[in-house]
Scaffold this motif. Sequence first.
Motif, PDB file in Angstrom:
ATOM      1  N   LEU A  21       3.697  -2.449   7.793  1.00 47.24           N
ATOM      2  CA  LEU A  21       4.918  -2.763   7.027  1.00 47.24           C
ATOM      3  C   LEU A  21       6.450  -3.027   7.873  1.00 47.24           C
ATOM      4  CD1 LEU A  21       5.998  -0.378   4.580  1.00 47.24           C
ATOM      5  CD2 LEU A  21       6.240  -2.822   4.594  1.00 47.24           C
ATOM      6  N   THR A  22       6.511  -2.385   9.593  1.00 36.88           N
ATOM      7  CA  THR A  22       7.797  -2.397  10.317  1.00 36.88           C
ATOM      8  C   THR A  22       7.934  -3.770  10.939  1.00 36.88           C
ATOM      9  OG1 THR A  22       6.749  -1.275  11.849  1.00 36.88           O
ATOM     10  CG2 THR A  22       8.417  -0.067   9.909  1.00 36.88           C
ATOM     11  N   ARG A  23       6.286  -4.176  11.230  1.00 33.22           N
ATOM     12  CA  ARG A  23       6.138  -5.236  12.601  1.00 33.22           C
ATOM     13  C   ARG A  23       5.535  -6.846  11.723  1.00 33.22           C
ATOM     14  NH1 ARG A  23       1.967  -1.721  16.202  1.00 33.22           N
ATOM     15  NH2 ARG A  23       2.342  -0.211  15.549  1.00 33.22           N
ATOM     16  N   ALA A  24       5.621  -6.206  10.553  1.00 36.86           N
ATOM     17  CA  ALA A  24       5.292  -7.996   9.630  1.00 36.86           C
ATOM     18  C   ALA A  24       6.030  -8.306   8.448  1.00 36.86           C
ATOM     19  CB  ALA A  24       3.224  -8.709  10.045  1.00 36.86           C
ATOM     20  N   PRO A  25       6.596  -9.964   8.446  1.00 31.70           N
ATOM     21  CA  PRO A  25       7.118  -8.999   7.100  1.00 31.70           C
ATOM     22  C   PRO A  25       6.462  -8.635   5.517  1.00 31.70           C
ATOM     23  CG  PRO A  25       7.399 -11.488   8.123  1.00 31.70           C
ATOM     24  CD  PRO A  25       6.528 -10.453   8.974  1.00 31.70           C
ATOM     25  N   LEU A  26       6.796  -8.762   4.845  1.00 34.39           N
ATOM     26  CA  LEU A  26       5.328  -8.497   3.984  1.00 34.39           C
ATOM     27  C   LEU A  26       5.871  -9.011   2.681  1.00 34.39           C
ATOM     28  CD1 LEU A  26       3.264  -6.179   3.190  1.00 34.39           C
ATOM     29  CD2 LEU A  26       5.660  -4.829   1.372  1.00 34.39           C
ATOM     30  N   GLY A  27       4.999 -10.166   1.804  1.00 33.49           N
ATOM     31  CA  GLY A  27       4.926 -10.901   1.501  1.00 33.49           C
ATOM     32  C   GLY A  27       4.965  -9.897  -0.546  1.00 33.49           C
ATOM     33  N   ALA A  28       5.814 -10.976  -1.013  1.00 36.06           N
ATOM     34  CA  ALA A  28       6.425 -10.301  -2.798  1.00 36.06           C
ATOM     35  C   ALA A  28       5.646 -10.029  -3.345  1.00 36.06           C
ATOM     36  CB  ALA A  28       7.007 -11.094  -3.162  1.00 36.06           C
ATOM     37  N   ALA A  31       3.442  -6.668  -1.105  1.00 36.58           N
ATOM     38  CA  ALA A  31       3.991  -5.642  -2.045  1.00 36.58           C
ATOM     39  C   ALA A  31       4.225  -5.079  -3.032  1.00 36.58           C
ATOM     40  CB  ALA A  31       6.169  -5.902  -1.950  1.00 36.58           C
ATOM     41  N   VAL A  32       3.278  -6.253  -4.330  1.00 36.36           N
ATOM     42  CA  VAL A  32       2.910  -5.577  -4.852  1.00 36.36           C
ATOM     43  C   VAL A  32       2.109  -4.611  -5.305  1.00 36.36           C
ATOM     44  CG1 VAL A  32       2.572  -6.037  -7.924  1.00 36.36           C
ATOM     45  CG2 VAL A  32       4.201  -7.711  -6.919  1.00 36.36           C
ATOM     46  N   LEU A  34       0.599  -3.082  -2.463  1.00 34.34           N
ATOM     47  CA  LEU A  34       1.303  -1.973  -1.776  1.00 34.34           C
ATOM     48  C   LEU A  34       1.409  -1.035  -2.883  1.00 34.34           C
ATOM     49  CD1 LEU A  34       0.605  -0.663   1.111  1.00 34.34           C
ATOM     50  CD2 LEU A  34       2.474  -1.678   1.315  1.00 34.34           C
ATOM     51  N   ALA A  35       2.760  -1.401  -3.443  1.00 33.92           N
ATOM     52  CA  ALA A  35       3.686  -0.545  -4.040  1.00 33.92           C
ATOM     53  C   ALA A  35       2.643   0.277  -5.382  1.00 33.92           C
ATOM     54  CB  ALA A  35       4.572  -1.572  -4.981  1.00 33.92           C
ATOM     55  N   VAL A  38       0.847   2.992  -3.713  1.00 29.13           N
ATOM     56  CA  VAL A  38       1.228   4.420  -3.520  1.00 29.13           C
ATOM     57  C   VAL A  38       2.135   5.001  -4.333  1.00 29.13           C
ATOM     58  CG1 VAL A  38       3.684   4.476  -2.416  1.00 29.13           C
ATOM     59  CG2 VAL A  38       2.200   2.893  -0.865  1.00 29.13           C
TER      60      VAL A  38
ATOM     61  N   VAL B  38       7.123   9.685  -0.888  1.00 30.28           N
ATOM     62  CA  VAL B  38       5.403   8.858  -1.561  1.00 30.28           C
ATOM     63  C   VAL B  38       6.606   7.829  -2.325  1.00 30.28           C
ATOM     64  CG1 VAL B  38       3.924   8.322  -1.984  1.00 30.28           C
ATOM     65  CG2 VAL B  38       4.006  10.002  -0.488  1.00 30.28           C
ATOM     66  N   LEU B  41       9.034   5.085  -1.499  1.00 30.57           N
ATOM     67  CA  LEU B  41       8.499   3.997  -1.655  1.00 30.57           C
ATOM     68  C   LEU B  41       7.348   3.335  -2.307  1.00 30.57           C
ATOM     69  CD1 LEU B  41       6.595   5.095   2.319  1.00 30.57           C
ATOM     70  CD2 LEU B  41       8.636   3.244   1.464  1.00 30.57           C
ATOM     71  N   ALA B  42       6.960   3.922  -3.508  1.00 30.34           N
ATOM     72  CA  ALA B  42       5.931   2.834  -4.817  1.00 30.34           C
ATOM     73  C   ALA B  42       7.037   2.258  -5.279  1.00 30.34           C
ATOM     74  CB  ALA B  42       5.739   4.191  -5.686  1.00 30.34           C
ATOM     75  N   ASP B  43       7.533   1.109  -4.699  1.00 26.12           N
ATOM     76  CA  ASP B  43       8.284   0.255  -5.386  1.00 26.12           C
ATOM     77  C   ASP B  43       8.205  -1.217  -4.198  1.00 26.12           C
ATOM     78  OD1 ASP B  43      10.505  -0.917  -8.113  1.00 26.12           O
ATOM     79  OD2 ASP B  43      10.746  -1.618  -5.553  1.00 26.12           O
ATOM     80  N   PRO B  44       7.444  -2.005  -4.954  1.00 27.56           N
ATOM     81  CA  PRO B  44       7.438  -3.114  -4.488  1.00 27.56           C
ATOM     82  C   PRO B  44       9.156  -3.665  -3.512  1.00 27.56           C
ATOM     83  CG  PRO B  44       7.130  -3.741  -6.575  1.00 27.56           C
ATOM     84  CD  PRO B  44       6.907  -2.511  -6.551  1.00 27.56           C
ATOM     85  N   LEU B  47       9.748  -1.769  -0.477  1.00 25.51           N
ATOM     86  CA  LEU B  47       8.931  -1.833   0.875  1.00 25.51           C
ATOM     87  C   LEU B  47       9.043  -3.092   1.317  1.00 25.51           C
ATOM     88  CD1 LEU B  47       5.041  -0.959  -1.280  1.00 25.51           C
ATOM     89  CD2 LEU B  47       6.092   0.003   0.875  1.00 25.51           C
ATOM     90  N   ARG B  48       9.838  -3.800   0.536  1.00 22.88           N
ATOM     91  CA  ARG B  48       9.753  -5.318   1.197  1.00 22.88           C
ATOM     92  C   ARG B  48      10.916  -4.588   2.066  1.00 22.88           C
ATOM     93  NH1 ARG B  48       9.928 -10.396  -1.602  1.00 22.88           N
ATOM     94  NH2 ARG B  48       9.801 -11.193  -0.057  1.00 22.88           N
ATOM     95  N   SER B  51      10.264  -3.507   5.243  1.00 26.97           N
ATOM     96  CA  SER B  51       9.690  -4.491   6.047  1.00 26.97           C
ATOM     97  C   SER B  51      10.618  -5.397   6.611  1.00 26.97           C
ATOM     98  CB  SER B  51       8.869  -5.504   5.345  1.00 26.97           C
ATOM     99  OG  SER B  51       8.154  -6.253   6.209  1.00 26.97           O
ATOM    100  N   SER B  54      13.631  -3.447   9.687  1.00 25.45           N
ATOM    101  CA  SER B  54      13.067  -3.373  10.199  1.00 25.45           C
ATOM    102  C   SER B  54      12.681  -4.547  11.069  1.00 25.45           C
ATOM    103  CB  SER B  54      11.003  -3.238  10.012  1.00 25.45           C
ATOM    104  OG  SER B  54      10.497  -2.724  10.868  1.00 25.45           O
TER     105      SER B  54
END
Lengths: 130, 130
Positions: A21-28, A31-32, A34-35, A38, B38, B41-44, B47-48, B51, B54
């Motif tokens: 997450l902290t090194r590459a932009p997370l696309g929309a 993110a859905v 991944l959420a 999580v 957790v 973080l459990a929301d798109p 999370l974005r 990202s 950062s």
Amino acid sequence: MPPLPALALTAAEPTASCAPLTRAPLGARDAVDLARVVKALADPARLRLISLISAHEGGEACVCDLIEPLGLSQPTVSHHLKVLVDAGLLTRDKRGVWAFYAIVPQALSALAAVLDAGLTAPASAAPADA
Amino acid sequence: MPPLPALALTAAEPTASCAPLTRAPLGARDAVDLARVVKALADPARLRLISLISAHEGGEACVCDLIEPLGLSQPTVSHHLKVLVDAGLLTRDKRGVWAFYAIVPQALSALAAVLDAGLTAPASAAPADA
């Protein structure tokens, strides 16, 4: 070493959302996805289930093994197990009258890799001071 | 260099819940603390935000930098930022009219360490490489 299954987010269509997450932009869309994973973990009982199953003999457990340590009813435990299976964090193997659950270590490690801020290796995007 | 704040779960009372989920039993109270982080973080969008902040110049960003990339209103973005700050995942630094947000890499890495199933070392103990 097996390829990380993109958090097992979508079995049919693996995404490329394994970059931290902290090194590459997370696309929309990532993110859905991944959420969703999580969110499956964002519950005390489900976190404990992961821990209990992992510590259980042979790395697997049935609902009957989990009711007492959690102090929850069987339907409630079964519900939490289903959420974790649906998120790809547990496998479910029906044998006889019982279903046995085991963790999917790749999915947990992939999630950890996405969240890791790379403190162990100085990241390119890490703030240097202050 | 600040010590790892046990996921910044409870600022007043750091817990010892940094052991990987899959290697040590997670107690009921630690599970509640961990689930709280957790859940943050459990929301798109959140999370974005992690990202985007950062990746932002200097590793920090104000609300004004985040509205457009997220496509959300300022109140919504501010709400999500507050959830992340409250969970100890972001810091907030008010300077002039704007507040600047930065990630807390220790908190993310601690969370990653808890979730990591230790695939890099297939042992039941701590990864003993190096």
